[in-house]
Design a protein around this motif. Structure first.
Motif, PDB file in Angstrom:
ATOM      1  N   PRO A  40      27.921  58.027   8.613  1.00 37.60           N
ATOM      2  CA  PRO A  40      27.354  59.374   8.446  1.00 37.60           C
ATOM      3  C   PRO A  40      26.317  59.394   7.339  1.00 37.60           C
ATOM      4  O   PRO A  40      26.464  58.724   6.307  1.00 37.60           O
ATOM      5  N   LEU A  41      25.267  60.157   7.552  1.00 31.34           N
ATOM      6  CA  LEU A  41      24.165  60.191   6.588  1.00 31.34           C
ATOM      7  C   LEU A  41      24.598  60.721   5.237  1.00 31.34           C
ATOM      8  O   LEU A  41      24.010  60.377   4.205  1.00 31.34           O
ATOM      9  N   THR A  42      25.619  61.540   5.223  1.00 31.41           N
ATOM     10  CA  THR A  42      26.063  62.159   3.972  1.00 31.41           C
ATOM     11  C   THR A  42      27.156  61.364   3.277  1.00 31.41           C
ATOM     12  O   THR A  42      27.683  61.784   2.252  1.00 31.41           O
ATOM     13  N   GLY A  43      27.521  60.215   3.830  1.00 32.92           N
ATOM     14  CA  GLY A  43      28.620  59.437   3.263  1.00 32.92           C
ATOM     15  C   GLY A  43      28.223  58.688   2.007  1.00 32.92           C
ATOM     16  O   GLY A  43      27.052  58.600   1.635  1.00 32.92           O
ATOM     17  N   ASP A  44      29.219  58.145   1.332  1.00 30.54           N
ATOM     18  CA  ASP A  44      29.002  57.346   0.139  1.00 30.54           C
ATOM     19  C   ASP A  44      29.994  56.192   0.192  1.00 30.54           C
ATOM     20  O   ASP A  44      31.132  56.314  -0.263  1.00 30.54           O
ATOM     21  N   THR A  85      21.652  53.961   2.518  1.00 27.74           N
ATOM     22  CA  THR A  85      20.467  54.719   2.892  1.00 27.74           C
ATOM     23  C   THR A  85      20.496  55.039   4.383  1.00 27.74           C
ATOM     24  O   THR A  85      20.629  54.124   5.216  1.00 27.74           O
ATOM     25  N   ASP A  86      20.372  56.305   4.710  1.00 26.03           N
ATOM     26  CA  ASP A  86      20.267  56.747   6.104  1.00 26.03           C
ATOM     27  C   ASP A  86      21.368  56.163   6.990  1.00 26.03           C
ATOM     28  O   ASP A  86      21.119  55.661   8.097  1.00 26.03           O
ATOM     29  N   GLY A  87      22.589  56.205   6.501  1.00 24.06           N
ATOM     30  CA  GLY A  87      23.717  55.737   7.303  1.00 24.06           C
ATOM     31  C   GLY A  87      23.906  54.238   7.336  1.00 24.06           C
ATOM     32  O   GLY A  87      24.758  53.734   8.081  1.00 24.06           O
ATOM     33  N   ASN A 128      35.147  54.839   1.736  1.00 24.04           N
ATOM     34  CA  ASN A 128      34.361  55.984   1.295  1.00 24.04           C
ATOM     35  C   ASN A 128      34.717  56.273  -0.151  1.00 24.04           C
ATOM     36  O   ASN A 128      35.873  56.543  -0.474  1.00 24.04           O
ATOM     37  N   ALA A 179      33.961  58.776  -1.911  1.00 24.53           N
ATOM     38  CA  ALA A 179      34.224  60.190  -2.195  1.00 24.53           C
ATOM     39  C   ALA A 179      35.717  60.494  -2.166  1.00 24.53           C
ATOM     40  O   ALA A 179      36.238  61.188  -3.048  1.00 24.53           O
TER      41      ALA A 179
END
Length: 314
Positions: free
Chosen positions: A187-191, A224-226, A249, A251
């Motif tokens: 996912p693009l918003t993942g870390d 970057t970008d998934g 992840n 987060a």
């Protein structure tokens, strides 16, 4: 006639004097052999190289050289340490030892502050352990560590043979391994991050892995970008040390993947030889299976070899 005999006697005495002088000089040279053995230095003349079952001989540039001479009981006799850079093709080291049976261990790359050093006075004892904080090991980024041991060398009794420096060669083999982990389709918003967990963080002087707690190797990662790309360096890889690759992840610390780095990943590629290979790229593809934010690993590639796919293995 009397004068002639006197000259002959003088000539004879002169000849005898020269013979005695020659004998004295020879006794001085060979006195090392028969009388003053403490003046007969002995030891091992060392040559270093690197060769694997897959590649011909090479001569790497080394730093942090650690050379140790052990007797037949595995006890330290002498050692030499140097932080200077060494080109092994031209290296000629000399280590002193008395007559007897010896072997020499050579380590290189231990000049960083990432290590806690053991005494190293027994070949089967601890040489170093990775520093760690909260279970996370110090980074080995950019480090290449080598180890090798000479065949047994015999030094004869100097009382009979004089000064003897026996030649010995050591094949230095790398024990560090570099991993590049790539995960596509996140996912693009993942870390996300990739780490390796293993109980291989302590090494004995003879190159074996010492008993230790499990540690975590962190990575230098970019997301970057998934796409996650992480790079990390780990110590010697061998089965039996509970070595796992984990992708998670950051987060919420949830794990996207956990697998045996050797049995499930690297050694599934038939072309991988741990005696030869020290650079690995492991590529994962991930996909949201239900368009609900639940991501799963679909494919795993090791050095461009497909080792797992969702339809058959996962």
């Amino acid at each position: 006639m009397h004068k002639t005999k006197s000259n002959q006697g003088y000539a004879g005495r002169k000849k005898i004097s020269f013979l005695l002088l020659g004998a004295f000089l020879l006794s001085g040279i060979s006195g090392c052999v028969y009388e003053r053995t403490q003046d007969c230095p002995q030891g091992i003349d060392l040559r270093l190289y690197s060769k694997t079952p897959c590649l011909d001989t090479v001569y790497p540039r080394l730093s942090g050289l650690d050379l140790r001479v052990f007797d037949r009981r595995g006890k330290l006799v002498s050692y030499r340490q140097s932080g200077d850079s060494v080109i092994t093709e031209h290296y000629a080291g000399r280590l002193e030892a008395e007559n007897g049976l010896y072997s020499v261990t050579a380590w290189a790359g231990l000049d960083a502050d990432a290590f806690e050093r053991g005494s190293g006075d027994e070949k089967s004892g601890l040489l170093f352990r990775l520093k760690r904080s909260g279970g996370r090991a110090s980074s080995l980024e950019g480090k290449r560590i080598y180890y090798g041991e000479s065949p047994v060398v015999f030094l004869p009794d100097p009382a009979e043979y004089g000064s003897v420096f026996e030649p010995a060669a050591i094949n230095l083999r790398e024990i560090t391994n570099r991993l590049t982990i790539q995960v596509e389709g996140l996912p693009l918003t993942g870390d996300y991050e990739a780490v390796v967990e293993s109980a291989n963080g302590s090494i004995n002087t003879d190159g074996s892995i010492a008993s230790d707690d499990r540690i975590e190797y962190g990575s230098q990662a970019a997301f970057t970008d998934g796409l996650l790309e992480a790079r990390l360096t780990v110590l010697k890889l061998a089965t039996g040390y509970n070595t796992s690759l984990v992708i998670r992840n950051r987060a919420d610390n949830s794990e996207l993947y956990r697998g045996d780095l050797l049995g499930t990943l690297l050694l599934k590629n038939p072309a991988v030889n741990l005696d030869c290979d020290h650079d690995f790229t492991i590529r994962f593809t991930a996909k949201d299976q239900c368009s609900c934010g639940t991501y799963m690993i679909m494919e795993i590639w090791v050095n461009n070899w497909l080792v797992h796919s969702y339809t058959t293995d996962l």
